[in-house]
Design an enzyme around this catalytic site. Structure first.
Site, short mmCIF file in Angstrom:
data_model
loop_
_atom_site.label_atom_id
_atom_site.label_comp_id
_atom_site.label_asym_id
_atom_site.label_seq_id
_atom_site.Cartn_x
_atom_site.Cartn_y
_atom_site.Cartn_z
N ILE A 60 48.37 48.01 50.64
CA ILE A 60 48.65 46.55 51.09
C ILE A 60 49.97 45.94 50.90
O ILE A 60 50.08 44.83 51.40
CB ILE A 60 47.16 45.84 50.89
N SER A 125 38.83 37.86 36.96
CA SER A 125 38.54 38.60 35.79
C SER A 125 38.18 37.25 34.81
O SER A 125 39.02 36.49 34.41
CB SER A 125 39.26 39.45 35.34
N TYR A 150 47.81 42.42 32.48
CA TYR A 150 46.66 42.64 33.55
C TYR A 150 46.11 41.11 33.77
O TYR A 150 46.03 40.70 34.73
CB TYR A 150 45.63 43.78 32.99
N LYS A 154 46.18 38.35 36.80
CA LYS A 154 44.97 37.69 37.54
C LYS A 154 45.17 36.18 37.53
O LYS A 154 45.01 35.63 38.42
CB LYS A 154 43.86 38.11 36.76
N LEU A 201 33.20 50.43 28.70
CA LEU A 201 32.28 51.36 27.93
C LEU A 201 31.39 52.04 28.74
O LEU A 201 31.15 53.43 28.21
CB LEU A 201 31.27 50.07 27.24
N1 LIG Z 1 35.54 46.88 36.98
C1 LIG Z 1 35.91 45.67 36.10
O1 LIG Z 1 35.38 45.63 34.86
C2 LIG Z 1 36.67 44.48 36.40
C3 LIG Z 1 36.45 43.17 35.87
C4 LIG Z 1 37.01 42.08 36.23
C5 LIG Z 1 37.79 42.12 37.39
N2 LIG Z 1 38.03 43.33 38.18
C6 LIG Z 1 39.07 43.34 39.32
O2 LIG Z 1 38.16 43.71 40.41
C7 LIG Z 1 39.11 44.44 41.31
C8 LIG Z 1 38.32 45.80 41.70
O3 LIG Z 1 38.25 46.28 40.63
P1 LIG Z 1 37.13 47.93 40.38
O4 LIG Z 1 36.79 48.08 39.19
O5 LIG Z 1 36.80 48.12 41.92
O6 LIG Z 1 38.70 48.67 40.43
P2 LIG Z 1 39.15 50.26 40.97
O7 LIG Z 1 40.36 50.74 40.60
O8 LIG Z 1 37.80 50.95 41.14
O9 LIG Z 1 39.41 49.77 42.56
C9 LIG Z 1 40.53 49.26 43.13
C10 LIG Z 1 40.96 49.71 44.27
O10 LIG Z 1 42.02 49.27 44.75
C11 LIG Z 1 42.98 50.44 45.31
N3 LIG Z 1 44.35 49.86 45.31
C12 LIG Z 1 44.94 49.61 44.18
N4 LIG Z 1 46.35 49.18 44.56
C13 LIG Z 1 46.08 49.23 45.88
C14 LIG Z 1 47.09 48.65 46.78
N5 LIG Z 1 48.48 48.24 46.53
N6 LIG Z 1 46.82 49.02 48.20
C15 LIG Z 1 45.69 49.36 48.61
N7 LIG Z 1 44.86 49.85 47.75
C16 LIG Z 1 45.08 49.57 46.43
C17 LIG Z 1 42.64 51.54 44.34
O11 LIG Z 1 42.85 52.70 44.87
C18 LIG Z 1 41.02 51.38 44.17
O12 LIG Z 1 40.34 51.86 44.91
C19 LIG Z 1 40.58 44.67 40.61
O13 LIG Z 1 41.38 43.79 41.22
C20 LIG Z 1 39.99 44.51 39.14
O14 LIG Z 1 41.12 44.05 38.40
C21 LIG Z 1 37.53 44.60 37.70
#
Ligand SMILES: NC(=O)c1ccc[n+]([C@@H]2O[C@H](COP(=O)([O-])OP(=O)(O)OC[C@H]3O[C@@H](n4cnc5c(N)ncnc54)[C@H](O)[C@@H]3O)[C@@H](O)[C@H]2O)c1
Length: 330
Positions: A60, A125, A150, A154, A201
């Protein structure tokens, strides 16, 4: 049927949002570069939803490609989950984290603006909160004293979104502060499946249960908590996904920016999670303690009251239920 773009829709949280959107009559369109996910997820999503899922393999940050996609599909709102999320990696390569997380958000906002789309939900987050003693954490609590790039990425994006909402009243912006999302869709067909390092975890415990890793490393046993290990607020991923749909349903009711915590309001220590896992699965999880991990806080628990009041959202599932669903992927 309203199109909702889901950036990062092939990832852990985005893919479960896709299911919730379909269940609620929306048409999700996935934009993902598969940097931390697998293209095979699309077929699995189609199997679960019994619908064709449109997706684009796109970074993106690529404004030209993004423009073409936005031209092709009228879009009601965007759920912006794309981004890098590994805390340790962000310390080692902060520029790359800022470039991807902040850079992709700016490219997306520019494209949305050009196409007159002003509704966005952003995946933020709990890491944006200051590490003070005011628990449970509330949306109006102090933020910004982040502990790693990170978290800072955010926080920066939240600031950008706040300024955007202030400067242009057409925007409806929702910031979703996730606590600790866990588990998987009850079919077990999709799950948290990162390509890179294991951070969270539950995926770690799962690998130990599957004997792919010999033991669980627990970071720190001297926190000021009930048993010395870190305490977190674990929220079932299907509850979290439904929280996004709840925001989408109400996003046109009020313009401007709103922030919501998504958690259960209850805390579980690492040892309690291990015990609950062992009890539900009958699998023993060997573990050893190592030193605290940089950037980790002792306790992170939210107040989810605002989401209940304004979105009528409440977590339905507890930790035991989450583990029952995790059993399906073992
Ligand atoms: N999983 C957690 O514990 C958690 C907690 C708080 C916040 N978040 C936030 O939620 C969001 C989703 O987390 P998640 O656990 O699903 O992570 P994830 O890594 O499973 O999913 C993120 C997706 O974004 C895609 N991506 C990354 N950069 C990209 C780009 N430039 N263009 C297009 N696609 C791109 C990746 O391929 C991946 O499929 C993230 O922004 C993360 O920071 C996650």
């Amino acid at each position: 049927m309203r199109n909702v773009f889901v950036t990062g829709g092939a990832g852990f949280i985005g893919s479960h949002c896709v299911i919730s959107l379909v269940k609620n009559g929306y048409k999700p369109i996935i934009l993902d570069n598969f940097s931390n996910s697998h293209q095979s997820i699309i077929k699995k999503l189609e199997k679960i939803t019994k619908k064709k899922i449109i997706y684009y393999n796109v970074d993106i940050r690529d404004k030209k490609k993004l423009k073409l996609i936005f031209k092709k599909h009228p879009c009601y709102a965007v759920i912006h989950c794309a981004g890098f999320k590994a805390v340790g990696e962000s310390v080692e390569n902060s520029v790359c984290y800022f470039e991807n997380n902040v850079g992709s958000t700016l490219a997306l906002l520019e494209c949305m603006q050009k196409n007159k789309i002003y509704k966005i939900i952003f995946s933020s987050s709990a890491t944006v909160y200051d590490d003070d003693k005011a628990l449970p954490l509330k949306e109006n609590g102090k933020i910004g004293n982040t502990k790693n790039p990170y978290g800072t990425s955010k926080y920066i994006i939240e600031r950008i979104l706040k300024d955007l909402a202030k400067s242009d009243s057409r925007w409806s912006i929702r910031i979703a502060r996730y606590f600790n999302p866990i588990s998987n869709h009850p079919t077990g067909l999709i799950k948290e499946n990162p390509k890179g390092a294991l951070n969270n975890l539950i995926p770690y415990i799962v690998k130990v249960a599957q004997k792919k890793i010999s033991e669980l490393k627990i970071f720190g046993k001297d926190y000021n908590t009930k048993d010395g290990t870190g305490v977190r607020d674990y929220v079932h991923i299907m509850d979290l996904a439904d929280g996004h749909t709840a925001m989408i349903k109400k996003i046109s009711h009020k313009k401007g920016l709103k922030i919501y915590n998504f958690g259960t309001g209850k805390g579980w220590s690492v040892l309690e999670v291990v015990k609950a896992f062992e009890k539900q699965t009958g699998i023993s999880i060997p573990y050893k303690f190592t030193k605290r991990r940089k950037g980790d806080v002792a306790i992170s628990i939210c107040s989810p009251k605002k989401a209940l009041k304004e979105l009528n959202w409440k977590a339905k599932y507890d930790l035991d239920h989450a583990i029952i669903d995790i059993k399906k992927i073992l």
